[in-house]
Scaffold this motif. Structure first.
Motif, PDB file in Angstrom:
ATOM      1  N   GLU A 166      -1.006  20.406  -7.399  1.00  0.00           N
ATOM      2  CA  GLU A 166      -0.809  20.407  -5.830  1.00  0.00           C
ATOM      3  C   GLU A 166       0.788  19.893  -5.469  1.00  0.00           C
ATOM      4  O   GLU A 166       1.554  20.488  -4.578  1.00  0.00           O
ATOM      5  N   LEU A 167       1.067  18.962  -6.213  1.00  0.00           N
ATOM      6  CA  LEU A 167       2.294  18.432  -6.323  1.00  0.00           C
ATOM      7  C   LEU A 167       3.666  19.276  -6.317  1.00  0.00           C
ATOM      8  O   LEU A 167       4.553  19.303  -5.692  1.00  0.00           O
ATOM      9  N   ASP A 168       3.168  20.051  -7.668  1.00  0.00           N
ATOM     10  CA  ASP A 168       4.086  21.002  -7.964  1.00  0.00           C
ATOM     11  C   ASP A 168       4.412  22.130  -6.897  1.00  0.00           C
ATOM     12  O   ASP A 168       5.656  22.412  -6.727  1.00  0.00           O
ATOM     13  N   ALA A 169       3.268  22.534  -6.480  1.00  0.00           N
ATOM     14  CA  ALA A 169       3.507  23.711  -5.308  1.00  0.00           C
ATOM     15  C   ALA A 169       4.156  22.934  -4.197  1.00  0.00           C
ATOM     16  O   ALA A 169       4.988  23.646  -3.709  1.00  0.00           O
ATOM     17  N   ALA A 170       3.828  21.726  -3.681  1.00  0.00           N
ATOM     18  CA  ALA A 170       4.546  21.289  -2.619  1.00  0.00           C
ATOM     19  C   ALA A 170       6.188  20.801  -2.817  1.00  0.00           C
ATOM     20  O   ALA A 170       6.859  21.186  -1.968  1.00  0.00           O
ATOM     21  N   PHE A 171       6.357  20.604  -4.258  1.00  0.00           N
ATOM     22  CA  PHE A 171       7.676  20.169  -4.394  1.00  0.00           C
ATOM     23  C   PHE A 171       8.482  21.786  -4.147  1.00  0.00           C
ATOM     24  O   PHE A 171       9.716  21.495  -3.786  1.00  0.00           O
ATOM     25  N   ARG A 172       7.768  22.618  -4.931  1.00  0.00           N
ATOM     26  CA  ARG A 172       8.825  24.057  -4.913  1.00  0.00           C
ATOM     27  C   ARG A 172       8.774  24.478  -3.316  1.00  0.00           C
ATOM     28  O   ARG A 172       9.883  25.098  -2.960  1.00  0.00           O
TER      29      ARG A 172
ATOM     30  N   LEU B 145       9.047  22.771  -0.400  1.00  0.00           N
ATOM     31  CA  LEU B 145       9.936  21.914   0.204  1.00  0.00           C
ATOM     32  C   LEU B 145      11.434  21.816  -0.072  1.00  0.00           C
ATOM     33  O   LEU B 145      12.427  21.966   0.930  1.00  0.00           O
ATOM     34  N   VAL B 146      11.421  22.077  -1.366  1.00  0.00           N
ATOM     35  CA  VAL B 146      12.986  22.609  -1.829  1.00  0.00           C
ATOM     36  C   VAL B 146      13.563  23.729  -1.435  1.00  0.00           C
ATOM     37  O   VAL B 146      14.619  24.112  -0.777  1.00  0.00           O
ATOM     38  N   GLU B 147      12.727  24.830  -1.185  1.00  0.00           N
ATOM     39  CA  GLU B 147      12.841  26.203  -0.568  1.00  0.00           C
ATOM     40  C   GLU B 147      13.361  25.785   0.956  1.00  0.00           C
ATOM     41  O   GLU B 147      14.331  26.635   1.316  1.00  0.00           O
ATOM     42  N   GLU B 148      12.312  25.163   1.479  1.00  0.00           N
ATOM     43  CA  GLU B 148      12.834  24.827   2.967  1.00  0.00           C
ATOM     44  C   GLU B 148      14.106  24.200   3.213  1.00  0.00           C
ATOM     45  O   GLU B 148      14.703  24.775   4.184  1.00  0.00           O
ATOM     46  N   GLU B 149      14.367  23.101   2.461  1.00  0.00           N
ATOM     47  CA  GLU B 149      15.571  22.378   2.703  1.00  0.00           C
ATOM     48  C   GLU B 149      16.852  23.299   2.317  1.00  0.00           C
ATOM     49  O   GLU B 149      17.902  23.212   3.003  1.00  0.00           O
ATOM     50  N   ALA B 150      16.843  24.136   1.286  1.00  0.00           N
ATOM     51  CA  ALA B 150      17.718  24.835   0.715  1.00  0.00           C
ATOM     52  C   ALA B 150      18.237  25.804   1.822  1.00  0.00           C
ATOM     53  O   ALA B 150      19.367  26.066   2.211  1.00  0.00           O
TER      54      ALA B 150
ATOM     55  N   SER C 288      18.889  27.203  -4.466  1.00  0.00           N
ATOM     56  CA  SER C 288      18.273  26.252  -5.218  1.00  0.00           C
ATOM     57  C   SER C 288      17.614  27.285  -6.393  1.00  0.00           C
ATOM     58  O   SER C 288      17.041  28.341  -6.221  1.00  0.00           O
ATOM     59  N   ASP C 289      17.307  26.369  -7.397  1.00  0.00           N
ATOM     60  CA  ASP C 289      16.608  26.899  -8.643  1.00  0.00           C
ATOM     61  C   ASP C 289      16.088  25.783  -9.273  1.00  0.00           C
ATOM     62  O   ASP C 289      16.346  24.555  -9.263  1.00  0.00           O
ATOM     63  N   ILE C 290      14.615  25.945  -9.585  1.00  0.00           N
ATOM     64  CA  ILE C 290      13.939  24.876 -10.200  1.00  0.00           C
ATOM     65  C   ILE C 290      13.273  25.258 -11.828  1.00  0.00           C
ATOM     66  O   ILE C 290      12.641  26.392 -11.752  1.00  0.00           O
TER      67      ILE C 290
ATOM     68  N   ILE D  85      15.461  16.136   0.510  1.00  0.00           N
ATOM     69  CA  ILE D  85      14.613  16.594  -0.615  1.00  0.00           C
ATOM     70  C   ILE D  85      13.814  15.263  -1.422  1.00  0.00           C
ATOM     71  O   ILE D  85      12.669  15.079  -1.549  1.00  0.00           O
ATOM     72  N   LEU D  86      14.725  14.245  -1.708  1.00  0.00           N
ATOM     73  CA  LEU D  86      14.258  13.192  -2.179  1.00  0.00           C
ATOM     74  C   LEU D  86      13.461  12.335  -1.309  1.00  0.00           C
ATOM     75  O   LEU D  86      12.259  11.740  -1.586  1.00  0.00           O
ATOM     76  N   GLN D  87      13.749  12.276   0.050  1.00  0.00           N
ATOM     77  CA  GLN D  87      12.807  11.331   0.792  1.00  0.00           C
ATOM     78  C   GLN D  87      11.557  12.299   1.017  1.00  0.00           C
ATOM     79  O   GLN D  87      10.398  11.472   1.014  1.00  0.00           O
ATOM     80  N   ARG D  88      11.369  13.516   1.098  1.00  0.00           N
ATOM     81  CA  ARG D  88      10.132  14.106   1.326  1.00  0.00           C
ATOM     82  C   ARG D  88       9.216  13.919  -0.157  1.00  0.00           C
ATOM     83  O   ARG D  88       8.267  13.981  -0.071  1.00  0.00           O
TER      84      ARG D  88
END
Length: 415
Positions: free
Chosen positions: A302-308, A310-315, A322-324, A250-253
């Motif tokens: 856009e960054l917000d949507a991408a963050f959410r 990629l977190v869901e994908e990795e979790a 995961s929870d944001i 998640i950090l790397q992405r």
């Protein structure tokens, strides 16, 4: 007292510097910085000193229900909406001498210089100290100006608690700054804030003044990843549901995402907590503070949507929950063109080198701009370092910024 032509008026740079250094002794750290966190006894001492100086300069003092301090110099027509300036006196735990405090004391210096010159303004002038701008002790940042501008309810502001469960309302009462004035906006002619840049751009470009046209949008989150706590020794890596295994990609992405939206996108991970926090146990839960920024609101969204995503994908890939939780959202701000023009005219008249720019950091002006015409003035800081005990600024740059503030406020107060 003989009057001085307002067109040639300058502030007293030596007095401004001396006061900055005197304020810096309150909460001074061994490495040359300041630790004067919001609503501590040291913050009270800084507030008390500011009020003392303002009263000596003939200002009236009022304090509102959020502890915001207003020092007022009367105008010829004192019922006119005021022109205000100000910033904050609270610091980071390992903060510097100039972040916030420069904007407060530069405003006081404007009033002192007008007093010395015998110059009255048509509209009144006010210098403001906003409560808990830093967000270091109480989250979120800029809470005093946020309540005043209507972004937060008063009860929300009073109930924000620190790590010891002490609330803003309790601490305001304890240090004697729970005022009686309403913590709500009123008509203003203009609002200005002068500040060190807190970044390297002005220094790199060899410019003395930043004419600030707006502020980056900011989103703060608490990201929680939940897995399974197991023994560090017997449990094979291949069967673990380890939150750190999810956090690493998640950090790397997110870093890659910020790079892809460069040069203005920013991502920061300022705090991390592992639970239960035992050296020989895979943590059940990680809570990570995430800070996303961009000056264009559409890109920040856009960054917000991408963050959410990629977190869901990795979790999901690693069998984690995961929870944001969004802690704070400060939308991108474009400052008032008339106030920006007043700053630009002052810079041009005074002959300072300058750059029109956007602020990468949040400031109280973000909330003030919601309810009043607002703009900011930046001056360079050494190597762009801030929120650090090594924070430094040249006296001549601080003086230049205060001179621009003086003439911008005069223009707006008399126009």
């Amino acid at each position: 007292m003989p009057t001085i032509d307002s067109n040639t008026l300058c502030i007293n740079g030596d007095r401004l510097w001396a006061r900055l250094m005197e304020m810096a002794r309150i909460g001074a750290t061994a490495q040359g910085g300041c630790n004067r966190q919001a609503l501590t006894d040291l913050d009270k001492a800084g507030r008390d000193l500011f009020v003392q100086w303002c009263r000596a300069a003939g200002c009236g003092i009022s304090v509102d229900r959020m502890g915001n301090i207003f020092a007022r110099r009367a105008g010829r027509d004192d019922v006119l909406p005021a022109v205000i300036t100000g910033s904050h006196l609270d610091t980071q735990p390992t903060g510097g001498k100039f972040d916030g405090v420069y904007g407060v004391l530069a405003g006081l210096e404007v009033i002192e210089s007008l007093n010395d010159a015998g110059i009255a303004t048509e509209a009144p002038l006010e210098v403001v100290v906003w409560t808990n701008e830093e967000g270091a002790r109480f989250s979120p940042a800029m809470i005093g100006s946020g309540v005043w501008a209507g972004a937060f309810e008063l009860g929300y502001g009073h109930n924000r608690a620190d790590k010891l469960s002490l609330t803003i309302g309790e601490e305001l009462a304890r240090i004697g700054y729970l005022g009686e004035a309403p913590a709500e906006a009123r008509p203003l002619k203009a609002a200005f804030e002068v500040h060190i840049e807190q970044g390297p751009i002005l220094e790199a470009e060899n410019r003395q003044i930043g004419v600030v046209t707006g502020v980056q949008g900011i989103r703060w989150y608490d990201l929680t990843l939940t897995g399974q706590p197991v023994h560090a020794g017997p449990t094979p890596m291949t069967v673990r549901r380890d939150p750190f295994m999810g956090l690493a990609p998640i950090l790397q992405r997110l870093y890659a995402l910020a790079e892809a939206h460069g040069p203005w996108a920013r991502v920061t991970f300022g705090d991390i907590r592992a639970e239960p926090g035992s050296r020989n146990t895979v943590p059940e839960r990680l809570v990570v503070a995430v800070d996303l920024r961009h000056p264009e609101q559409s890109v920040l969204d856009e960054l917000d949507a991408a963050f959410r995503h990629l977190v869901e994908e990795e979790a999901t890939r690693l069998g984690l929950q995961s929870d944001i939780r969004e802690e704070w959202h400060s939308p991108a701000v474009a400052f008032d063109s008339r106030c920006v023009d007043a700053v630009q005219q002052a810079v041009d008249a005074l002959g300072y080198s300058h750059l029109r720019m956007c602020s990468g950091a949040g400031h109280d002006s973000v909330y003030i701009a919601r309810v009043a015409p607002t703009s900011m003035i930046f001056v360079p800081c050494e190597q762009g370092i801030s929120h650090n005990e090594a924070e430094n600024a040249a006296p001549e740059d601080l003086e230049a910024g205060a001179n621009v503030l003086l003439h911008a406020m005069l223009h707006m107060a008399n126009s």
